[in-house]
Motif scaffolding. Structure first.
Motif, PDB file in Angstrom:
ATOM      1  N   ASP A   1       4.679   8.512   8.829  1.00 21.03           N
ATOM      2  CA  ASP A   1       3.718   9.247   8.005  1.00 21.03           C
ATOM      3  C   ASP A   1       2.475   8.402   7.729  1.00 21.03           C
ATOM      4  OD1 ASP A   1       5.434  11.389   7.895  1.00 21.03           O
ATOM      5  OD2 ASP A   1       6.288  10.843   5.952  1.00 21.03           O
ATOM      6  N   LEU A   2       2.663   7.117   7.451  1.00 22.10           N
ATOM      7  CA  LEU A   2       1.528   6.231   7.180  1.00 22.10           C
ATOM      8  C   LEU A   2       0.622   6.124   8.398  1.00 22.10           C
ATOM      9  CD1 LEU A   2       0.040   4.093   5.452  1.00 22.10           C
ATOM     10  CD2 LEU A   2       1.620   2.392   6.402  1.00 22.10           C
TER      11      LEU A   2
ATOM     12  N   THR B   1       7.904   2.274   2.163  1.00 20.23           N
ATOM     13  CA  THR B   1       8.786   3.177   2.877  1.00 20.23           C
ATOM     14  C   THR B   1      10.234   2.822   2.536  1.00 20.23           C
ATOM     15  OG1 THR B   1       9.133   1.820   4.864  1.00 20.23           O
ATOM     16  CG2 THR B   1       7.085   3.108   4.738  1.00 20.23           C
TER      17      THR B   1
ATOM     18  N   PRO C   1      -3.969   7.720  13.203  1.00 20.12           N
ATOM     19  CA  PRO C   1      -3.403   8.760  14.066  1.00 20.12           C
ATOM     20  C   PRO C   1      -3.743   8.516  15.534  1.00 20.12           C
ATOM     21  CG  PRO C   1      -5.335   9.571  12.897  1.00 20.12           C
ATOM     22  CD  PRO C   1      -5.016   8.242  12.308  1.00 20.12           C
TER      23      PRO C   1
ATOM     24  N   ASP D   1       0.393   8.266  10.921  1.00 22.54           N
ATOM     25  CA  ASP D   1      -0.242   9.571  11.156  1.00 22.54           C
ATOM     26  C   ASP D   1      -1.437   9.773  10.235  1.00 22.54           C
ATOM     27  OD1 ASP D   1       1.381  10.364  13.199  1.00 22.54           O
ATOM     28  OD2 ASP D   1       2.762  11.521  11.945  1.00 22.54           O
ATOM     29  N   GLU D   2      -1.336   9.237   9.025  1.00 22.42           N
ATOM     30  CA  GLU D   2      -2.404   9.426   8.050  1.00 22.42           C
ATOM     31  C   GLU D   2      -3.580   8.486   8.274  1.00 22.42           C
ATOM     32  OE1 GLU D   2      -3.085   8.809   3.232  1.00 22.42           O
ATOM     33  OE2 GLU D   2      -1.069   9.211   4.008  1.00 22.42           O
ATOM     34  N   GLN D   3      -3.294   7.216   8.569  1.00 23.94           N
ATOM     35  CA  GLN D   3      -4.359   6.218   8.611  1.00 23.94           C
ATOM     36  C   GLN D   3      -4.720   5.757  10.021  1.00 23.94           C
ATOM     37  OE1 GLN D   3      -4.308   3.074   5.770  1.00 23.94           O
ATOM     38  NE2 GLN D   3      -3.043   4.172   4.307  1.00 23.94           N
TER      39      GLN D   3
ATOM     40  N   GLU E   1       0.845  -1.184   0.000  1.00 25.03           N
ATOM     41  CA  GLU E   1       0.000   0.000   0.000  1.00 25.03           C
ATOM     42  C   GLU E   1       0.878   1.230   0.000  1.00 25.03           C
ATOM     43  OE1 GLU E   1      -2.837   2.125   3.276  1.00 25.03           O
ATOM     44  OE2 GLU E   1      -3.172  -0.002   2.916  1.00 25.03           O
ATOM     45  N   VAL E   2       1.925   1.166   0.820  1.00 24.11           N
ATOM     46  CA  VAL E   2       2.927   2.231   0.880  1.00 24.11           C
ATOM     47  C   VAL E   2       4.296   1.571   0.973  1.00 24.11           C
ATOM     48  CG1 VAL E   2       3.857   4.135   2.248  1.00 24.11           C
ATOM     49  CG2 VAL E   2       1.388   3.890   1.996  1.00 24.11           C
TER      50      VAL E   2
ATOM     51  N   GLU F   1      -9.106   1.413  17.306  1.00 21.66           N
ATOM     52  CA  GLU F   1      -9.307   2.858  17.333  1.00 21.66           C
ATOM     53  C   GLU F   1     -10.375   3.284  18.331  1.00 21.66           C
ATOM     54  OE1 GLU F   1      -8.382   4.659  13.117  1.00 21.66           O
ATOM     55  OE2 GLU F   1      -9.778   2.979  12.878  1.00 21.66           O
TER      56      GLU F   1
END
Length: 493
Positions: free
Chosen positions: A317-318, A222, A324, A320-322, A219-220, A253
């Motif tokens: 970053d991932l 790094t 947090p 924090d984005e998805q 997905e990402v 969450e």
């Protein structure tokens, strides 16, 4: 061929081989992990391709006009590089043993490319050998330029390319540039016939077509991992952070106090055994993941302060984005290697240190040694504790040595793991706990049991018998990757 052009060809093909070699480790990581074994297998396989390619290229150059070979070799190398991406992604999904899959994937994906591109160097040498009086000079210059290209390619891949674009994109770009260069060489050095041009077009289209139909598992991507966040099908509010082949972190969450993985529950049990539930703590986390433990600490001890040492800024970053963290979590993230960053943490400033950094199935070796544990001891206050997550399997050489290493620095050590693991019948996550204060075994066992876990707590004479004559890990000796080469069980943190 002008000497400059000959040198440029050898320089660029050598650079391309080394760039692809570095990128191969990242392309294989989602299927075999990012480990020492992965890179050892890739390096060995590429070297084998280089050996075969230089031998075969020399033989071909003696039988065929070198001018007719250079263009086709560059085009073939570029096509094979592009095809390596879908080949690795397709075969990697089959699965298998660690070493076998590393050799299979690197062999199918990058051995052919290395062999074909390595054939360019002896072909160029043959083309340049026009005067026997300067044979040594020509061979030496070509060899030096090839080595220089390999050096530049290594630095370019490791310091620039991996962080600049996804691995698959970079490989396709390198392959495309080789194809374009090969076509130019084909036209200038030999006559590119319509049949050959058609074959090249078909091969290029097939390579790009394969890449288009095979899914990217990332997905990402790094600098260090192929990362993705996926929902837990069994818990509507649960989210799992995957890094390469491993479930790395779990976050609920709606309920940050929920700890899904057994080792995080052991972290919590150790914390509860040593510190009252109403106490505010200063906590240092070596390895961040999805910040599971800082969330838990905030939920259970609202005034706790957490500092996370995390090497992977793309992962931060991932998350924090998805995923947090709640805004009320007192959390500071410091980017960089944990071994280096811990040197900047003040003496006696932390109540607890959580060791939860992983590269593949192994904790980074330099975060397991006596030298690092000594730094952890330095930053802890009197009464503070260090708890570390390991993954191990029989014969538990890593766990035994890590316990011995902790005991070299701390007065008291405990190992917490399932009975089947302690008895050598299975592999799993293992938590090692250390403190200069005596470990409250009864309170620790009660805290473990309260979480529904049946893990065994080893201390004292039982731990000494378990450790036996295991060596202490030092910066000079920590063969963790080799010890865990066959491991396939556990949850990284």
């Amino acid at each position: 061929m002008p000497p400059f052009v000959a040198g440029f060809l050898v320089f660029t093909t050598s650079a391309a081989i080394l760039i692809l070699e570095i990128l191969a480790g990242r392309l294989l990581a989602p299927y075999v992990g990012d480990t020492l074994e992965t890179y050892s297998g890739v390096i060995g396989t590429v070297l084998a391709g280089i050996a075969l390619g230089t031998w075969a290229g020399g033989r071909l150059a003696d039988r065929i006009d070198p001018r007719r070979l250079i263009g086709p070799l560059l085009v073939a190398g570029g096509v094979l590089a592009i095809v390596a991406v879908p080949v690795v992604r397709t075969v990697g999904q089959v699965g298998g043993g660690q070493v076998e899959m590393v050799l299979l994937l690197s062999g199918l994906g990058f051995f052919p490319t290395a062999a074909v591109l390595s054939a360019v160097s002896p072909v160029v040498v043959k083309l340049e050998l026009h005067d026997l009086a300067v044979t040594g000079q020509i061979v030496g210059r070509i060899s030096a330029l090839g080595t220089a290209g390999a050096i530049i390619g290594t630095f370019l891949a490791g310091f620039v390319l991996i962080g600049a674009a996804p691995t698959s994109v970079t490989i396709v770009v390198i392959g495309s540039l080789l194809i374009v260069g090969g076509l130019v060489a084909w036209v200038l050095l030999d006559r590119l016939r319509w049949g050959s041009a058609g074959a090249v077009a078909v091969a290029v289209l097939a390579g790009f077509g394969l890449g288009a139909v095979v899914d990217d598992p990332c997905e990402v991507e790094t600098t260090y991992h192929c990362a993705r966040v996926a929902p837990d099908p069994d818990r509507p509010t649960g989210q799992v952070l995957w890094l390469d082949t491993l479930r790395h972190s779990y976050v609920d969450e709606a309920d940050p106090a929920h700890l899904e993985f057994a080792y995080t529950q052991l972290f919590a049990a150790a914390t509860d055994a040593f510190f009252p539930t109403d106490s505010a703590l200063d906590a240092l986390h070596v390895g961040g993941g999805a910040f599971t433990m800082p969330r838990w600490l905030q939920a259970t001890r609202p005034d706790t302060s957490s500092v996370v040492l995390e090497i992977d800024d793309g992962l931060v970053d991932l998350v924090d984005e998805q995923l947090p963290p709640p805004t009320d979590v007192d959390l500071e993230v410091r980017l960089g290697d944990g071994r280096r960053l811990v040197l900047e943490v003040p003496d006696a400033s932390q109540d607890i240190v959580y060791g939860d950094a992983f590269g593949g199935l192994a904790a980074p070796w330099h975060l397991t040694t006596e030298e690092f544990v000594t730094e952890v001891h330095r930053v802890l206050r009197p009464g503070g504790i260090y708890v570390a997550n390991l993954i191990d399997r029989p014969p538990l050489r890593f766990t035994r040595s890590e316990a011995a290493t902790f005991a070299e620095v701390f007065a008291h050590v405990a190992v917490i793991a399932p009975a089947a693991t302690i008895e050598g019948r299975s592999g799993s996550n293992v938590v090692v706990l250390a403190s200069d204060d005596e470990i409250p075994v009864a309170a620790l066992e009660a805290a473990v049991a309260a979480r529904g876990l049946d893990d065994v707590v080893l201390t004292g004479a039982d731990l000494e018998a378990f450790v036996d004559d295991a060596p202490v890990l030092t910066d000079d000796y920590a063969p963790i990757d080799q010890w865990l080469a066959s491991s396939a069980t556990g949850t990284a943190g």
